[in-house]
Design a protein around this motif. Structure first.
Motif, PDB file in Angstrom:
ATOM      1  N   VAL A 345       0.867  -1.179   0.000  1.00 16.91           N
ATOM      2  CA  VAL A 345       0.000   0.000   0.000  1.00 16.91           C
ATOM      3  C   VAL A 345       0.900   1.224   0.000  1.00 16.91           C
ATOM      4  CG1 VAL A 345      -1.867   1.206   1.186  1.00 16.91           C
ATOM      5  CG2 VAL A 345      -1.714  -1.306   1.318  1.00 16.91           C
ATOM      6  N   TRP A 346       0.879   1.977  -1.081  1.00 13.80           N
ATOM      7  CA  TRP A 346       1.814   3.084  -1.264  1.00 13.80           C
ATOM      8  C   TRP A 346       1.420   4.290  -0.424  1.00 13.80           C
ATOM      9  CZ3 TRP A 346       4.439   3.628  -6.632  1.00 13.80           C
ATOM     10  CH2 TRP A 346       4.800   2.366  -7.099  1.00 13.80           C
ATOM     11  N   ASN A 347       2.423   4.968   0.097  1.00 15.20           N
ATOM     12  CA  ASN A 347       2.209   6.154   0.933  1.00 15.20           C
ATOM     13  C   ASN A 347       1.650   7.295   0.078  1.00 15.20           C
ATOM     14  OD1 ASN A 347       3.403   8.907   1.997  1.00 15.20           O
ATOM     15  ND2 ASN A 347       3.225   7.556   3.776  1.00 15.20           N
ATOM     16  N   GLU A 348       0.507   7.815   0.491  1.00 15.55           N
ATOM     17  CA  GLU A 348      -0.180   8.820  -0.325  1.00 15.55           C
ATOM     18  C   GLU A 348       0.635  10.099  -0.468  1.00 15.55           C
ATOM     19  OE1 GLU A 348      -4.011   9.313   1.415  1.00 15.55           O
ATOM     20  OE2 GLU A 348      -4.556   7.195   1.170  1.00 15.55           O
ATOM     21  N   ASP A 349       1.291  10.548   0.605  1.00 17.42           N
ATOM     22  CA  ASP A 349       2.066  11.784   0.532  1.00 17.42           C
ATOM     23  C   ASP A 349       3.230  11.643  -0.444  1.00 17.42           C
ATOM     24  OD1 ASP A 349       0.438  13.058   2.380  1.00 17.42           O
ATOM     25  OD2 ASP A 349       1.659  12.457   4.095  1.00 17.42           O
ATOM     26  N   ASP A 350       3.880  10.474  -0.432  1.00 23.73           N
ATOM     27  CA  ASP A 350       5.017  10.274  -1.336  1.00 23.73           C
ATOM     28  C   ASP A 350       4.560  10.167  -2.785  1.00 23.73           C
ATOM     29  OD1 ASP A 350       6.490  10.281   0.953  1.00 23.73           O
ATOM     30  OD2 ASP A 350       7.112   8.180   0.861  1.00 23.73           O
ATOM     31  N   VAL A 351       3.401   9.541  -3.012  1.00 23.94           N
ATOM     32  CA  VAL A 351       2.863   9.474  -4.373  1.00 23.94           C
ATOM     33  C   VAL A 351       2.505  10.874  -4.865  1.00 23.94           C
ATOM     34  CG1 VAL A 351       0.943   8.656  -5.787  1.00 23.94           C
ATOM     35  CG2 VAL A 351       2.034   7.110  -4.154  1.00 23.94           C
ATOM     36  N   LYS A 352       1.875  11.658  -4.002  1.00 25.03           N
ATOM     37  CA  LYS A 352       1.519  13.027  -4.379  1.00 25.03           C
ATOM     38  C   LYS A 352       2.770  13.846  -4.694  1.00 25.03           C
ATOM     39  CE  LYS A 352      -2.646  13.166  -1.504  1.00 25.03           C
ATOM     40  NZ  LYS A 352      -3.250  13.734  -0.264  1.00 25.03           N
ATOM     41  N   ALA A 353       3.831  13.654  -3.919  1.00 24.53           N
ATOM     42  CA  ALA A 353       5.071  14.400  -4.159  1.00 24.53           C
ATOM     43  C   ALA A 353       5.684  14.010  -5.505  1.00 24.53           C
ATOM     44  CB  ALA A 353       6.064  14.136  -3.029  1.00 24.53           C
ATOM     45  N   ALA A 354       5.658  12.717  -5.831  1.00 19.81           N
ATOM     46  CA  ALA A 354       6.197  12.279  -7.118  1.00 19.81           C
ATOM     47  C   ALA A 354       5.387  12.853  -8.263  1.00 19.81           C
ATOM     48  CB  ALA A 354       6.211  10.755  -7.175  1.00 19.81           C
ATOM     49  N   GLN A 355       4.077  12.784  -8.151  1.00 20.02           N
ATOM     50  CA  GLN A 355       3.235  13.335  -9.211  1.00 20.02           C
ATOM     51  C   GLN A 355       3.337  14.857  -9.269  1.00 20.02           C
ATOM     52  OE1 GLN A 355      -0.464  11.497  -7.927  1.00 20.02           O
ATOM     53  NE2 GLN A 355      -0.370  10.017  -9.607  1.00 20.02           N
ATOM     54  N   GLU A 402     -10.179   2.198  -2.710  1.00 19.97           N
ATOM     55  CA  GLU A 402      -9.300   2.542  -1.578  1.00 19.97           C
ATOM     56  C   GLU A 402      -8.703   3.938  -1.709  1.00 19.97           C
ATOM     57  OE1 GLU A 402      -9.115  -0.442  -3.113  1.00 19.97           O
ATOM     58  OE2 GLU A 402      -9.893  -1.660  -1.486  1.00 19.97           O
ATOM     59  N   ARG A 403      -8.776   4.506  -2.899  1.00 22.53           N
ATOM     60  CA  ARG A 403      -8.177   5.808  -3.197  1.00 22.53           C
ATOM     61  C   ARG A 403      -6.686   5.819  -2.869  1.00 22.53           C
ATOM     62  NH1 ARG A 403     -12.691  10.561  -2.104  1.00 22.53           N
ATOM     63  NH2 ARG A 403     -14.408   9.457  -3.106  1.00 22.53           N
ATOM     64  N   THR A 404      -6.022   4.793  -3.343  1.00 22.08           N
ATOM     65  CA  THR A 404      -4.591   4.694  -3.107  1.00 22.08           C
ATOM     66  C   THR A 404      -3.965   3.808  -4.172  1.00 22.08           C
ATOM     67  OG1 THR A 404      -2.927   4.280  -1.387  1.00 22.08           O
ATOM     68  CG2 THR A 404      -4.653   2.641  -1.633  1.00 22.08           C
ATOM     69  N   PHE A 405      -2.642   3.869  -4.282  1.00 21.43           N
ATOM     70  CA  PHE A 405      -1.892   2.974  -5.145  1.00 21.43           C
ATOM     71  C   PHE A 405      -1.571   1.687  -4.390  1.00 21.43           C
ATOM     72  CE2 PHE A 405      -1.227   6.320  -8.188  1.00 21.43           C
ATOM     73  CZ  PHE A 405      -0.899   5.658  -9.373  1.00 21.43           C
ATOM     74  N   ILE A 424       9.834   1.809  -1.851  1.00 19.85           N
ATOM     75  CA  ILE A 424       9.920   1.398  -3.248  1.00 19.85           C
ATOM     76  C   ILE A 424      10.755   2.426  -3.989  1.00 19.85           C
ATOM     77  CG2 ILE A 424       8.604   0.970  -5.361  1.00 19.85           C
ATOM     78  CD1 ILE A 424       6.167   0.490  -3.366  1.00 19.85           C
ATOM     79  N   VAL A 425      11.739   1.970  -4.757  1.00 24.43           N
ATOM     80  CA  VAL A 425      12.519   2.880  -5.605  1.00 24.43           C
ATOM     81  C   VAL A 425      11.789   3.003  -6.931  1.00 24.43           C
ATOM     82  CG1 VAL A 425      14.740   3.336  -6.679  1.00 24.43           C
ATOM     83  CG2 VAL A 425      14.653   2.159  -4.470  1.00 24.43           C
ATOM     84  N   TRP A 426      11.311   4.207  -7.232  1.00 27.34           N
ATOM     85  CA  TRP A 426      10.478   4.449  -8.410  1.00 27.34           C
ATOM     86  C   TRP A 426      11.304   5.174  -9.481  1.00 27.34           C
ATOM     87  CZ3 TRP A 426       6.530   2.787 -10.862  1.00 27.34           C
ATOM     88  CH2 TRP A 426       5.864   3.579 -11.800  1.00 27.34           C
ATOM     89  N   GLY A 427      11.374   4.553 -10.667  1.00 30.08           N
ATOM     90  CA  GLY A 427      12.112   5.152 -11.775  1.00 30.08           C
ATOM     91  C   GLY A 427      13.363   4.360 -12.113  1.00 30.08           C
ATOM     92  N   GLU A 428      13.867   4.585 -13.310  1.00 31.63           N
ATOM     93  CA  GLU A 428      15.030   3.835 -13.794  1.00 31.63           C
ATOM     94  C   GLU A 428      16.310   4.665 -13.731  1.00 31.63           C
ATOM     95  OE1 GLU A 428      13.006   0.794 -17.031  1.00 31.63           O
ATOM     96  OE2 GLU A 428      14.229   2.445 -17.762  1.00 31.63           O
ATOM     97  N   ASP A 429      17.389   3.999 -13.431  1.00 27.43           N
ATOM     98  CA  ASP A 429      18.721   4.609 -13.466  1.00 27.43           C
ATOM     99  C   ASP A 429      19.731   3.492 -13.732  1.00 27.43           C
ATOM    100  OD1 ASP A 429      20.857   6.305 -13.330  1.00 27.43           O
ATOM    101  OD2 ASP A 429      20.917   6.367 -11.134  1.00 27.43           O
TER     102      ASP A 429
END
Length: 468
Positions: A345-355, A402-405, A424-429
C-alpha cells in the motif's frame, strides 16, 4: 541501445537476442508499443466507475480479443499436458477447468493458463501466448497423436475471433445471470462448468472469480456474440452492470493477487536453444519489455519460482513433468520458503510528491499513470528497508475504492509480515530506451505490507471448493 521492431520482423527469438547483445538489452530496450487489450475501448464510461462496479455491483469484461485459444484433441492430449504441467491431472473430469502452470527445465515459471476439459480427450488452453507457444512447440517437435487448432489474439488474427469470451463479475453477477437465463443458475463449485441459454444461444459457462468476486466466464462461437452480449447488457441494467474497458481491466490482477505476466523463463537455458530458434523474433516473447529500478545482468534474476507466485499448493508429484527434479530439490533445501507474495500500500504523501514534481522546476520523478502506473510489460521495482534489498514490486495500480496505489510484491519471508514498512525505488537509473520512459529522476516511495490478495473475500470465500 534501441531495439526496433524492424530489426526483428523475420528473425527468431534467438537471433533477436544475439542482435541485441543479450536477453537483458533486448528486454530493457524494446521499442514496441503493443496495447494489452486490443479492440476493446480504453473506457466505456470512466475507469473509476468501472473499477467500482466489480466491488459494488457487476462488471462485464470482454476477453474475446487479447487472449489466445489453443485446442488440443486426441488420445495423447493428456500425455503432452502432463509432461508440461506441474498440476495433478488425476481428478480432472470433463466440464472442469484448472490453472495450468508450466516451468522450464530449471524450475522457473514459463507461465500459466486456464485449461478447460471440454470433452473426452479434448482440452483448451486460454490465456497469454507464453505457455501456449511452449505446448505447441512440444507437440510439433514430439510424436503425439493429437490434432490442434489455434486462434491468436486480435493483434495477429485476420478477421473475427473463433470464440467470444465474456466475464460477469461482482456481488450482483449471479443476479445478472439469473435474469439472463430466466431461472436460478445451478450451484457450481469454483472452476466447474455448465451450459446456459442466453439470448436464445447455447453458452458454455465457467464458475470463476477474476477480481475476487463471484462470477462467470461465458463463451461460445463468435457468430452468437451479438445476441449473447445484448442479452447480458439488458439483464444487467437493473443491477448496475458496467462494461469494463482496457484501462481498468489492467488493474484487476493486482487486486486479486494474480500475476498476469511473470517474465517467461525461456531466455537463457541452453536446453531451450531450439525453442528460441523456433520462436519468431516478432513473437510475444520477442516483444516483451522489462522495466523498473531493479537491475541485473542475469535475466534469471527476473524469473519467478512457482512458490513465489503462490503456486506451491498446486504442484503434484504424482506424474513426471519438465522441471520436477528441480522443484523437489528446492523443497528439500527449503528454497520454496524464500519469498512470499504480498500487496504493498503506497504512501499517499510520497505518491503526491512524485506526481507533483511534474509541476515544479527541475527534473521530475518518473511519470506515474493512472490507474495502471507501470511502464513495462514486466515491471520490477526495488523494495528496500533502509539500503537492504528485500524484494521487488510489480504492477503498481491506483484503485478508486481505496483511493490509493497498490502493487503486488515478492519479499523475503522475514520482511513480509503485514504492517512492515518498506520503500519502493520508483524510476530507472540508467534510463532505458523503452517508449514509455522519459527523462526523470529516481525517488523513494514509502509503502506498507498488506496481504495478497488484498481483499479478504478474494483471499477466502470465492476460492472455496477450488479444484487445483
Amino acid at each position: 541501445m534501441v531495439i526496433e521492431r524492424e530489426q526483428r520482423m523475420s528473425a527468431s527469438l534467438a537471433q533477436a537476442i544475439r542482435d541485441a547483445g543479450g536477453a537483458i538489452p533486448l528486454l530493457k530496450n524494446n521499442r514496441v508499443a503493443i496495447p494489452g487489450i486490443p479492440q476493446v475501448p480504453a473506457e466505456y464510461s470512466n475507469w473509476r466507475d468501472e473499477q467500482l462496479s466489480w466491488r459494488n455491483a457487476a462488471s462485464l469484461f470482454d476477453q474475446s480479443h487479447h487472449m489466445v485459444d489453443y485446442n488440443v484433441k486426441g488420445p495423447d492430449a493428456l500425455k503432452v499436458l502432463t509432461k508440461l504441467g506441474i498440476n495433478s491431472f488425476e481428478n480432472f473430469p470433463v466440464d472442469v477447468a484448472k490453472q495450468f502452470v508450466s516451468v522450464g527445465y530449471d524450475g522457473y515459471v514459463i507461465g500459466d493458463e486456464i485449461l478447460f476439459h471440454l470433452d473426452d480427450d479434448e482440452y483448451q488452453l486460454v490465456g497469454q501466448p507464453a505457455v501456449i507457444d511452449w505446448v505447441q512447440y512440444n507437440i510439433e517437435r514430439g510424436d503425439y497423436d493429437v490434432t490442434t487448432w489455434r486462434d491468436d489474439n486480435s493483434l495477429i488474427r485476420q478477421g473475427d475471433p473463433v470464440l467470444y469470451r465474456y466475464q460477469i463479475q461482482g456481488p450482483r453477477a449471479v443476479d445478472v445471470i439469473r435474469t439472463a437465463i430466466g431461472s436460478e443458475p445451478e450451484k457450481l463449485k469454483f472452476f466447474h462448468m455448465t451450459h446456459f441459454t442466453i439470448g436464445g444461444k447455447d453458452v458454455r459457462a465457467l464458475r470463476h472469480g477474476m477480481v475476487g468476486q463471484p462470477g462467470y466466464e461465458l463463451w461460445g462461437p463468435w457468430e452468437d456474440n451479438e445476441a449473447v452480449l445484448a442479452a447480458l447488457l439488458e439483464a444487467g441494467e437493473e443491477f448496475g452492470l458496467e462494461r469494463v474497458g482496457r484501462v481498468a481491466y489492467l488493474t484487476t490482477a493486482v487486486e486479486s493477487g494474480w500475476h498476469a505476466l511473470p517474465l517467461p523463463a525461456v531466455y537463457e537455458d541452453e536446453r531451450l536453444a531450439d525453442y528460441r530458434e523456433w520462436t519468431k523474433g516478432r513473437s510475444f516473447l520477442g516483444s516483451l519489455t522489462v522495466g523498473g529500478s531493479f537491475t541485473t545482468e542475469d535475466v534469471r534474476d527476473y524469473y519467478f519460482t512457482p512458490y513465489d507466485l503462490g503456486y506451491g499448493r498446486i504442484i503434484s508429484y504424482d506424474h513426471d513433468f519438465i522441471g520436477r527434479d528441480v522443484l523437489e530439490k528446492w523443497e528439500a533445501e527449503g528454497r520454496h520458503e524464500k519469498r512470499l507474495k504480498v500487496t504493498l500500500v503506497w504512501n499517499e504523501d510520497d505518491v503526491k510528491a512524485a506526481q507533483g514534481s511534474w509541476f515544479e522546476e527541475g527534473m521530475p520523478a518518473k511519470f506515474m499513470g493512472m490507474p495502471a502506473g507501470g511502464y513495462a510489460a514486466a515491471q520490477y521495482d526495488q523494495v528496500l528497508i533502509g539500503d537492504e534489498l528485500v524484494g521487488v514490486s510489480t504492477s503498481p495500480s491506483y484503485f478508486a475504492v481505496e483511493r490509493t496505489f497498490l502493487s503486488r510484491a515478492y519479499l523475503t519471508t522475514a520482511h513480509s509480515e503485514p504492517g512492515t514498512e518498506v520503500e519502493i525505488v520508483w524510476g530507472e537509473d540508467p534510463k532505458t530506451s523503452k517508449l514509455l520512459v522519459e527523462e526523470h529522476r529516481q525517488v523513494r516511495i514509502r509503502a506498507t505490507v498488506a496481504p495478497s490478495p488484498f481483499t479478504s473475500f478474494a483471499r477466502t470465500s470465492y476460492r472455496d471448493n477450488a479444484n487445483a
